[in-house]
Enzyme design. Sequence first.
Site, PDB file in Angstrom:
ATOM      1  N   HIS A  36     -51.575  19.893  12.203  1.00 20.07           N
ATOM      2  CA  HIS A  36     -52.613  20.369  13.132  1.00 20.07           C
ATOM      3  C   HIS A  36     -52.397  19.852  14.550  1.00 20.07           C
ATOM      4  CE1 HIS A  36     -55.575  21.965  10.071  1.00 20.07           C
ATOM      5  NE2 HIS A  36     -54.661  21.391   9.316  1.00 20.07           N
TER       6      HIS A  36
ATOM      7  N   ASP B 205     -52.587  18.719  23.420  1.00 23.62           N
ATOM      8  CA  ASP B 205     -53.478  19.081  22.311  1.00 23.62           C
ATOM      9  C   ASP B 205     -52.771  20.110  21.437  1.00 23.62           C
ATOM     10  OD1 ASP B 205     -55.785  19.285  20.769  1.00 23.62           O
ATOM     11  OD2 ASP B 205     -57.098  19.396  22.510  1.00 23.62           O
TER      12      ASP B 205
HETATM   13  C1  G6P Z   1     -57.828  15.848  14.756  1.00 24.76           C
HETATM   14  C2  G6P Z   1     -56.857  15.809  13.591  1.00 24.76           C
HETATM   15  C3  G6P Z   1     -57.618  15.792  12.267  1.00 24.76           C
HETATM   16  C4  G6P Z   1     -58.641  14.676  12.274  1.00 24.76           C
HETATM   17  C5  G6P Z   1     -59.602  14.856  13.452  1.00 24.76           C
HETATM   18  C6  G6P Z   1     -60.684  13.774  13.546  1.00 24.76           C
HETATM   19  O1  G6P Z   1     -58.439  17.098  14.852  1.00 24.76           O
HETATM   20  O2  G6P Z   1     -55.963  16.901  13.646  1.00 24.76           O
HETATM   21  O3  G6P Z   1     -56.711  15.608  11.196  1.00 24.76           O
HETATM   22  O4  G6P Z   1     -59.348  14.645  11.046  1.00 24.76           O
HETATM   23  O5  G6P Z   1     -58.824  14.837  14.644  1.00 24.76           O
HETATM   24  O6  G6P Z   1     -60.124  12.510  13.507  1.00 24.76           O
HETATM   25  P1  G6P Z   1     -60.504  11.429  12.391  1.00 24.76           P
HETATM   26  O7  G6P Z   1     -59.610  10.258  12.694  1.00 24.76           O
HETATM   27  O8  G6P Z   1     -61.960  11.136  12.610  1.00 24.76           O
HETATM   28  O9  G6P Z   1     -60.246  12.044  11.037  1.00 24.76           O
END
Ligand code: G6P
Length: 499
Positions: free
Chosen positions: A197, A406
Amino acid sequence: MSPMGKMADDVEGRRSRPPDSGTAADGGTAAGGGARGRHSFVVVASRLPVDRIENPEGGTDWRPSPGGLVTALEPVMREAAGVWIGWSGDAGPAPGPFRANGLDLVGVGLSVDQIRDYYEGFCNATLWPLYHDVISPPQFHRRWWDAYVSVNRSFAQAAVAQAAPGATVWVHDYQLQLVPRMVREQRSDVRIGFFNHIPFPGYEIFAQLPWRRQVVEGLLGADLLGFQRRADAANFLRACRRAAGLVTRGSAVLADRSCREVRAAAFPISIDSAALEEIARREDVRKRAAEIRLALDQPDTLLLGIDRLDYTKGILHRLNAYGELLNEGRLGPRVVLVQVASPSRERVEAYQALREDVEQTVSRINGEYAEVGSSPVHYLHQSYPREEMAALYLATDVMLVTPLRDGMNLVAKEYVSCRYDENGTLVLSEFTGAADELSGAFLVNPHDIEGLKDAIVRAATVSPAEARRRMRSMRKRVREHDVVDWAASFLDALGRVRG
Ligand code: G6P
């Protein structure tokens, strides 16, 4: 109707499906050794699509946390006896397999030490900054790597135990790059997809990672690797050649001695555009949008930023550009910036330092330019429900999406989905995946403060006819490429890879 319920109805006829698989059965005799489960579609993601809440009787309830991914995959999960494997976000043992919101879920437990070394350490202080152009210096610690290997193994074990013979296993994101190979080693019968992602960095940056070869080999356990942009896929293919000495042919890598071919390609992710537009069209949401403008004293120009409070998002660059514009008076006297910065990864040092810098900059700007009763920056360090976000998007004149790097940036897509009135403009960083698709935006290099200022002024003063033309083209793109199409095109391609 909930956005998810709506989604399930909407996708009739163009629903994504996992590739054909063996019968979902308990046990089985498929090739490859390892345990067998009963699910023919297995999603492996860092987080479960639910949040744990303690109920007053001392028990645990699970509340859906409707992210984009679950919205996309829910219909496939229901149709294909799917299961979702992920972490609940808390320390402690995994909750056993459970059902919530009609989905089969399996938790992976992380200890306090694993949260420190795997999640806060290797995921968010090594890989995250490394994969985002080293905006913040990545840290390399062998203990963190060991934790990454062992947590990836726990996720892989859970996937192996849940997958029926011939199942499709779809692994997500940078936290789980070793899982594809770990699953393949035990289950040669399953089809494995991986989607990254976030960006995949250029080789000069990726090469800093002491475990670069292991990461490449881990990913190559998959049959198909999806990236946000073509440039990310190209960076990965180069890493295969340079870090692992492998041969690539077009978008294919010859992964091992058996000459198994792995494909790496771009599948830009999207959102559930129709469901979000439906929220924005609701009367209560439109009323709330008007209330927001009223509460801000009906500004001539309302600028909006909505981000996780993350150093990749370029919030400081944006604030500095805005401060200079106020100083130069180029936006007129009645301008307001609303900056929502939702709390994120608060125990990681770089995030704590960023919060201090952002809050200092906001108070400096407000200190210099506020008047009694009005401030030029409204800073909200909070998370909001979708309805409030939709109202903010609707109330806005100029949306500022200016990350330094991003993978995609879904806020930009959410904004245009909400603007059914075809008003409002978007200033968008060229270093986002969204910039490849949203050609109606005012594209900027956020490092170029003069260029950023000019783009904000142009976006704020463009003729209504041009603004409408730009918005219409962006809305068309997002409507035609929503998250269901994204999942369907990835799963179709995965089905084709292994015939
Ligand atoms: C991004 C990443 C996700 C992640 C999210 C929130 O969008 O691509 O994989 O889950 O950030 O981050 P966190 O560390 O809270 O999971």
